[in-house]
Design a protein around this motif. Structure first.
Motif, mmCIF file in Angstrom:
data_model
loop_
_atom_site.group_PDB
_atom_site.id
_atom_site.type_symbol
_atom_site.label_atom_id
_atom_site.label_comp_id
_atom_site.label_asym_id
_atom_site.label_seq_id
_atom_site.Cartn_x
_atom_site.Cartn_y
_atom_site.Cartn_z
ATOM 1 N N UNK A 65 0.858 -1.192 -0.168
ATOM 2 C CA UNK A 65 0.013 0.014 -0.047
ATOM 3 C C UNK A 65 0.798 1.152 -0.011
ATOM 4 N N UNK A 66 1.093 1.585 -1.065
ATOM 5 C CA UNK A 66 2.033 3.057 -1.253
ATOM 6 C C UNK A 66 1.167 4.090 -1.115
ATOM 7 N N UNK A 67 1.806 5.029 -0.159
ATOM 8 C CA UNK A 67 1.018 6.205 0.307
ATOM 9 C C UNK A 67 0.353 5.833 1.316
ATOM 10 N N UNK A 68 0.589 4.786 2.155
ATOM 11 C CA UNK A 68 -0.065 4.384 3.632
ATOM 12 C C UNK A 68 0.021 5.523 4.475
ATOM 13 N N UNK A 69 -1.275 5.932 5.098
ATOM 14 C CA UNK A 69 -1.085 6.864 6.283
ATOM 15 C C UNK A 69 -1.385 6.310 7.468
ATOM 16 N N UNK A 98 -3.184 -9.954 3.388
ATOM 17 C CA UNK A 98 -1.703 -9.610 3.980
ATOM 18 C C UNK A 98 -1.332 -8.262 3.194
ATOM 19 N N UNK A 99 -1.210 -7.244 3.766
ATOM 20 C CA UNK A 99 -0.438 -5.875 3.302
ATOM 21 C C UNK A 99 0.530 -5.235 3.996
ATOM 22 N N UNK A 100 1.447 -4.691 3.286
ATOM 23 C CA UNK A 100 2.588 -3.944 3.729
ATOM 24 C C UNK A 100 2.479 -2.733 3.534
ATOM 25 N N UNK A 101 2.386 -1.735 4.449
ATOM 26 C CA UNK A 101 2.531 -0.137 4.116
ATOM 27 C C UNK A 101 3.874 0.150 3.533
ATOM 28 N N UNK A 102 3.757 1.069 2.716
ATOM 29 C CA UNK A 102 4.924 1.790 2.328
ATOM 30 C C UNK A 102 4.668 3.487 2.510
ATOM 31 N N UNK A 103 5.729 3.818 3.257
ATOM 32 C CA UNK A 103 5.512 5.137 3.969
ATOM 33 C C UNK A 103 7.243 5.540 4.294
ATOM 34 N N UNK A 104 7.606 6.560 3.698
ATOM 35 C CA UNK A 104 9.062 6.794 4.126
ATOM 36 C C UNK A 104 9.304 7.663 5.557
ATOM 37 N N UNK A 105 8.299 8.005 6.235
ATOM 38 C CA UNK A 105 8.696 8.595 7.559
ATOM 39 C C UNK A 105 7.821 7.619 8.812
#
Length: 134
Positions: A18-22, A42-49
């Motif tokens: 999930x790219x842009x997960x918040x 199954x989901x993996x959040x993508x968030x750089x911070x």
């Protein structure tokens, strides 16, 4: 492939990025993540911070996703989606679902040229999978 076949192929993945997960529950990047969880996926959040979202460990970039992730939902501004698609191609992602508002003609063309299964027609994963707020 028609849109139903594209969606079926996308949803057949073992795990989803999930790219842009918040971390903010009212944001679509959080709702999409919770939608996968509500549906037992199954989901993996993508968030750089963020380190964690919804109790799940985040990865900073698409290139950091585990190998079993072959489908990604993209909830980013269109200019960011262009970069996400470049990373996804390099990482070997096979399916990209650009949520409404995330798509850009450049990103769609790049993904299709690379042979990826692209959903960018305004279809929403929240509608297709039947998301409900708590």
């Amino acid at each position: 492939m028609n849109i139903r076949e594209k969606i079926d192929q996308f949803l057949a993945a073992e795990a989803f990025g999930v790219v842009g997960a918040s971390s903010k529950p009212y944001k679509y990047g959080n709702k999409v993540l919770r939608c996968y969880l509500q549906n037992g996926r199954r989901a993996v959040p993508v968030n750089p911070v963020e380190a964690q979202i919804e109790g799940l460990d985040c990865v900073a970039r698409v290139s950091d996703l585990p190998d079993e992730v072959t489908s990604i939902s993209v909830i980013t501004p269109p200019q960011v989606t262009d970069k996400v698609v470049e990373e996804a191609i390099a990482r070997g992602i096979r399916n990209i679902w650009m949520q409404p508002g995330a798509e850009s003609p450049t990103a769609v063309a790049l993904a299709e040229k690379a042979g990826l299964n692209v959903i960018a027609d305004g279809s929403c994963v929240l509608v297709v999978m039947g998301y409900h707020d708590h």
